[in-house]
Write a protein that holds these residues in place. Structure first.
Motif, PDB file in Angstrom:
ATOM      1  N   ARG A  35       0.838  -1.206   0.000  1.00 13.72           N
ATOM      2  CA  ARG A  35       0.000   0.000   0.000  1.00 13.72           C
ATOM      3  C   ARG A  35       0.872   1.254   0.000  1.00 13.72           C
ATOM      4  O   ARG A  35       0.623   2.203  -0.752  1.00 13.72           O
ATOM      5  N   GLU A  36       1.935   1.243   0.813  1.00 10.03           N
ATOM      6  CA  GLU A  36       2.854   2.387   0.858  1.00 10.03           C
ATOM      7  C   GLU A  36       3.508   2.614  -0.501  1.00 10.03           C
ATOM      8  O   GLU A  36       3.634   3.754  -0.953  1.00 10.03           O
ATOM      9  N   LEU A  49       2.363   1.739  -3.429  1.00  5.26           N
ATOM     10  CA  LEU A  49       1.376   2.176  -4.426  1.00  5.26           C
ATOM     11  C   LEU A  49       0.911   3.608  -4.191  1.00  5.26           C
ATOM     12  O   LEU A  49       0.596   4.323  -5.137  1.00  5.26           O
ATOM     13  N   GLU A  50       0.877   4.036  -2.936  1.00  2.80           N
ATOM     14  CA  GLU A  50       0.444   5.395  -2.630  1.00  2.80           C
ATOM     15  C   GLU A  50       1.578   6.400  -2.760  1.00  2.80           C
ATOM     16  O   GLU A  50       1.321   7.590  -2.911  1.00  2.80           O
ATOM     17  N   GLY A  51       2.810   5.925  -2.680  1.00  2.00           N
ATOM     18  CA  GLY A  51       3.976   6.820  -2.686  1.00  2.00           C
ATOM     19  C   GLY A  51       4.377   7.295  -4.037  1.00  2.00           C
ATOM     20  O   GLY A  51       3.815   7.394  -5.019  1.00  2.00           O
TER      21      GLY A  51
END
Length: 179
Positions: free
Chosen positions: A174-175, A177-179
């Motif tokens: 998730r980190e 993909l969001e970063g």
């Protein structure tokens, strides 16, 4: 496949029955190819590594004790082959893409036809950045449907550790993909 069918297939393979080994390959090729595909960054290696896995299976069947399910044993072989392949090659992954001219191109946000393709590409690249153990768990559990218990048995770690590692892997993914 029932335990009896699995044992009968293994015994037929051990006696040198090539047809039986062909059945074994047919039965487990999706699992092997799927996990190998997710574990290696170089897609040209997938066929070679899958072949190496089946060669190790063929050579190792006489020594398979049957303490675990055959699929669990095969999964462990896939893990070892992929780990060895990654150790031989340094990771070469970037989340940014360039075209042939060296210019960076931005994915279009208005073209919905490629939205899913773009997401899939980002996901694959993010998965490729995960540590080997996290990538293996994500590929096996979420992409190939291997159950927690089978993973714990194959990796010889407690069930709680499998769940914790999967949780951490999802958080890291998730980190990325969001970063």
């Amino acid at each position: 496949m029932s335990d009896f069918d699995e044992r009968a297939l293994i015994e037929r393979c051990r006696t040198g029955d090539d047809t039986a080994f062909g059945e074994l390959v047919d039965r487990y090729k999706d699992l092997v190819y799927g996990v190998v595909y997710r574990m290696v960054s170089d897609r040209t290696q997938v066929d070679d590594l899958a072949q190496e896995v089946f060669l190790k299976i063929h050579r190792g069947l006489p020594y398979f004790r049957g303490d675990a399910k055959l699929s669990t044993w095969i999964f462990r072989i896939v893990q070892n082959v992929c780990s060895q392949a990654r150790a031989r090659r340094a990771p070469d992954v970037s989340l940014e893409r360039d075209d042939e001219t060296g210019r960076r191109y931005e994915p279009g946000t208005t073209d919905t036809a490629f939205g899913e393709l773009e997401l899939r590409d980002r996901l694959e690249k993010a998965i490729a950045q995960l540590p080997d153990n996290y990538r293996m768990l994500i590929a096996a559990h979420y992409l190939k449907g291997v159950q927690y218990e089978a993973l714990a048995e194959a990796l010889d770690i407690p069930l709680g550790t499998v769940k914790t590692h999967l949780h951490r892997a999802k958080r890291r993914l998730r980190e990325l993909l969001e970063g």
